[in-house]
Design an enzyme around this catalytic site. Structure first.
Site, short mmCIF file in Angstrom:
data_model
loop_
_atom_site.label_atom_id
_atom_site.label_comp_id
_atom_site.label_asym_id
_atom_site.label_seq_id
_atom_site.Cartn_x
_atom_site.Cartn_y
_atom_site.Cartn_z
CG HIS A 524 -2.07 -0.98 1.05
ND1 HIS A 524 -2.04 -2.25 1.62
CD2 HIS A 524 -3.26 -0.91 0.39
CE1 HIS A 524 -3.16 -2.90 1.32
NE2 HIS A 524 -3.91 -2.10 0.57
CG ASN A 525 4.06 0.90 -2.46
OD1 ASN A 525 3.37 0.99 -3.48
ND2 ASN A 525 4.86 -0.14 -2.24
CD1 TRP A 526 4.76 7.06 -6.29
CD2 TRP A 526 2.72 7.83 -5.84
NE1 TRP A 526 4.39 7.86 -7.36
CE2 TRP A 526 3.13 8.34 -7.10
CE3 TRP A 526 1.46 8.16 -5.38
CZ2 TRP A 526 2.33 9.18 -7.87
CZ3 TRP A 526 0.66 9.00 -6.15
CH2 TRP A 526 1.10 9.50 -7.38
CG HIS A 564 -7.23 4.72 -2.62
ND1 HIS A 564 -6.16 4.75 -3.49
CD2 HIS A 564 -7.33 3.42 -2.20
CE1 HIS A 564 -5.66 3.55 -3.60
NE2 HIS A 564 -6.35 2.71 -2.83
CG ASP A 565 -5.08 2.53 0.34
OD1 ASP A 565 -5.88 2.64 1.29
OD2 ASP A 565 -5.07 1.54 -0.42
CG ASP A 685 -8.66 -0.43 -3.15
OD1 ASP A 685 -7.45 -0.21 -3.31
OD2 ASP A 685 -9.18 -0.55 -2.02
#
Length: 808
Positions: A524-526, A564-565, A685
């Site tokens: 869950h990174n860039w 979003h994350d 997602d």
């Protein structure tokens, strides 16, 4: 005749013991009440103690007074001021034998109102003295207008005022003596005594209630600091306090001295403090005295850092109260030997201290926060028990209300810490000029300090180089900086940069800062954040879903997808709750999603990052509203709630033969568009599951690795066993888990979207292909496990057979 001294009286009494005995017997002799009077008095006192409704108590009191003095009827007239004009209005009227409270209670629209210059009631109110009128026809103050209204004949009246100190509260009227021609002196004594007791026992509680309500009104109005709170509360109720002057001394709440104040003491340069201390061990230091002058011209004096010789402190009384916590009621200040009160006038007005009531102000922690001292009761008498009760209730209430200022102070500090933390985050997230130059090429300034900027769009890689319009897009061949450039490119392709006048430096700084806001974690990174935004862009443009949305809405959807994350921690919502992370305490549901949303809004609130800065208020509100929905919708816990709604919209679309008609219809259906947008966020997602197998297989391992890292934390930190998906000891089951995930979660999304828009079919095709790949590997794993199981079973049977042969 000369003055008689005390010695003369003592000599006379010593020489005439018979006279002394006769005199004191007469003075101390009491007349017994008859049984009926005693019973009525007992019931009256019992009612006062048990009843909460004061109107009911007053009604019963007047009904019993009527019985005791044998009056035909009684009435209560309340004193008030309306528009500055004093008047008396009926509250309880014509209380007779057998009357009920409901019959006698007068509603506001049926009041009989007396001005103070009319009738016996007005005269009693003006003089504040009891009147016993034996024959009203001979009384010049009598007014017959009530008799005319009620068709009644008044012959005799006994009227008495109810006073609070010198202030009028009400007037009681007893009319027409039944067992005689007029009311007697004995009747006067009875009514005055009973009303005095009633007021002391009943109205004292109402009086205290009024004081506390007025005080509370100001206490909750002022939360900023204790000084303003006490000042407003005391000043508001000054009319109730029945004294000439009062002062409030506020105590220093410091328990631990600073090191630089301790050094001189520890080095022997200054003697240690040896003075009085509060019960909790603090040095008694009054850092402020507030002096309220109520006699003559009202005035307030605030004395910061008062010296010990200030008149309010020099007596030693406030210090004693702060040290002991006692209430001190000094009835004769001039004769007091314990405290040094100034004997002469205190100021030019000639005001002197006669009697004093001093008490501590104690907070909820039972710490003394101040001392309030009241001087000189207005009527010249010493402060009594009623005054103590009132003042103690007020100071106790104010002491407890300190909690409000403490809470406000804590909230203020937390808010300041939050601002500091956000400033620190912004410092590390916000890109600097050098980083901007990696994207935004600037030509050197000429000698006149004028600069020329090349077009930002010319510096971008273009839409085809990295295939940002394709569902098969992969970030593996891109650097993180190139992904930032691709993110900027998407805004240009949407046409929102020019339409909404987004400054190019602000756009660069925003996308770059979003990339830095993602943590360097496994999945869950860039890169994941950008992939979701790219899929949103592709659904809008290639998937033709843009036809339902305005440019502003597309702008909001891509921005939401990028954010979003942001600041994901590599653990899911359940872990935040189990580990009692502050985020879980801050957000009750969709914990991480709400955090990502807040972070995104925080970046947009910074002027240098605000890509919405040229939107009008309505546009800005609409964009933030869509971002709220879009980011919260990525919580998979909400996915199953919106599936049926989305499916109905897809079914509805199939009832239209004309695409244009359907587009026109859905474009105006705000709620349905929001449902579709929410499902688009889910599709984006999860989009890694639809990528070509060579991409999906690698991404799946990244996702699994992050899950396993959470599983390790659950074992080591929470002392819990993780679910199979997060247990690295069951890594071999990944293909089987992936098949289950595709069947249970993913297939519906892409099947319905491909049905909704055939342009999205590539995503469903990719998903089904990947399912086949994972199913093949899952079957291979199952076959391998089955073979191992059979081999193990054969080995166990062989061992059992050998063991049986040995036994024979």
């Amino acid at each position: 005749m000369g003055d008689i001294s005390e010695d003369d009286v003592e000599k006379f009494l010593d020489g005439n013991p018979a006279f002394a005995k006769q005199y004191f017997e007469k003075k101390l002799k009491t007349e017994p009440c008859d049984d009926n009077e005693s019973e009525i008095l007992f019931e009256l006192i019992q009612d006062m103690q048990e009843s909460i409704n004061m109107e009911k108590v007053v009604f019963k009191t007047l009904r019993r007074i009527r019985s005791l003095i044998h009056a035909d009827r009684c009435s209560l007239f309340m004193y008030r001021q309306r528009n500055g004009t004093p008047e008396l209005a009926t509250r309880l009227f014509n209380i007779q034998e057998g009357s009920t409270l409901e019959e006698c209670l007068v509603s506001p629209d049926c009041e009989i109102v007396y001005p103070l210059d009319l009738g016996i009631v007005g005269y009693v109110a003006q003089t504040k003295k009891t009147m016993n009128i034996k024959d009203v026809s001979e009384c010049p103050q009598f007014s017959s207008f009530v008799d005319e209204l009620t068709d009644y004949t008044t012959k005799s009246i006994l009227a008495t005022p109810i006073l609070n100190g010198k202030d009028l509260v009400a007037v009681i009227l007893a009319i027409n003596k039944l067992n005689g021609p007029f009311f007697t002196n004995s009747d006067e004594t009875v009514i005055v005594a009973l009303l005095y007791n009633m007021y002391n026992m009943g109205y004292t509680s109402l009086y205290i209630r009024d004081v506390l309500l007025w005080s509370a009104n100001k206490v909750f109005e002022e939360l900023t600091d204790i000084e303003r709170q006490f000042h407003k509360a005391f000043y508001t109720v000054r009319a109730y306090l029945n004294c000439d002057r009062y002062s409030v001394g506020l105590l220093d709440m410091t328990k631990q001295k600073e090191f630089f104040d301790l050094w001189p003491v520890l080095l022997g340069e200054v003697p240690p403090y040896s003075g009085p201390r509060t019960p909790d061990g603090r040095e008694i230091v009054f850092y402020k005295v507030i002096d309220y002058i109520l006699h003559g011209k009202e005035d307030i004096k605030v004395i910061p850092n008062p010296t010990p010789d200030h008149w309010a402190l020099v007596t030693g009384l406030p210090t004693y109260v702060a040290e002991s916590g006692f209430i001190c009621n000094i009835m004769n200040a001039a004769a007091d030997e314990m405290f040094n009160f100034q004997e002469g006038p205190l100021d030019e007005s000639g005001w002197t201290i006669k009697n004093v009531l001093s008490m501590p102000i104690v907070n909820k922690k039972e710490e003394i926060v101040g001392v309030v001292t009241f001087f000189n009761r207005k009527d010249g008498k010493p402060f009594d028990e009623q005054d103590e009760t009132l003042m103690e209730s007020l100071t106790q209430f104010l002491g407890w209300s300190v909690l409000n200022t403490d809470t406000y102070d804590k909230m203020n500090k937390l808010e300041n810490r939050k601002d500091i933390a956000q400033d620190m985050v912004l410092y590390h997230v916000k890109c600097d000029k050098d980083e901007i130059q990696e994207i935004l090429v600037m030509l050197r300034c000429n000698a006149q300090h004028s600069c020329e900027h090349t077009s930002l769009k010319e510096q971008l890689p273009g839409p085809t180089k990295f295939e940002i319009y394709e569902f098969r897009f992969s970030d593996f061949d891109c650097t993180e900086l190139e992904l930032v450039k691709c993110g900027i490119q998407m805004y240009y392709e949407l046409g929102v940069v020019k339409k909404f006048q987004i400054p190019q430096e602000v756009l660069v700084r925003f996308v770059y800062s979003v990339s830095k806001g993602y943590r360097k974690i496994t999945y869950h990174n860039w890169r994941h954040g950008f992939n979701v935004a790219q899929t949103m862009f592709t659904l809008l443009m290639t998937g033709k879903l843009k036809r339902y949305y305005t440019d502003l809405e597309a702008f909001a959807m891509v921005t939401a997808a990028l954010c979003h994350d942001i600041d994901h921690r590599g653990t899911n919502n359940l872990y935040q709750m189990k580990s009692q992370n502050p985020l879980a305490k801050l957000h009750g549901s969709s914990i991480l999603e709400r955090h990502h949303l807040d972070f995104g809004k925080f970046l947009l609130s910074e002027e240098s990052l605000n890509i919405c800065q040229n939107l009008n208020r309505r546009q800005h509100e609409h964009m933030i509203h869509l971002m709220d929905i879009a980011i919260i919708a990525t919580d998979l816990a909400l996915y199953f709630k919106k599936r049926t709604m989305f499916q109905k919209i897809v079914d509805e679309s199939k009832t239209y033969d004309n695409t244009t008609a359907w587009t026109d219809y859905l474009s105006l259906e705000t709620t349905k568009k929001e449902v579709v947008m929410a499902m688009m966020m889910t599709a984006c997602d999860l989009s890694a599951i639809t990528k070509p197998w060579e991409v999906q297989s690698k991404v799946a391992l990244l996702v699994a690795a992050e899950f396993w890292e959470q599983g390790d934390l659950e074992i080591s930190v929470l002392q819990q066993q993780p679910i199979p998906m997060m247990d690295r000891r069951k890594a071999a089951e990944l293909p089987k888990l992936q098949v289950g995930f595709i069947d249970f979660v993913c297939t519906f999304v892409y099947k319905e979207f491909s049905r909704f828009h055939e342009e999205i079919q590539p995503m469903l095709d990719g998903l089904l292909n990947n399912r086949n790949e994972w199913k093949t590997r899952a079957d291979e794993y199952d076959a391998k496990m089955k073979a191992l199981e059979e081999e193990k079973k054969k080995e166990e049977e062989k061992m059992a057979a050998q063991k049986g042969q040995k036994q024979h």
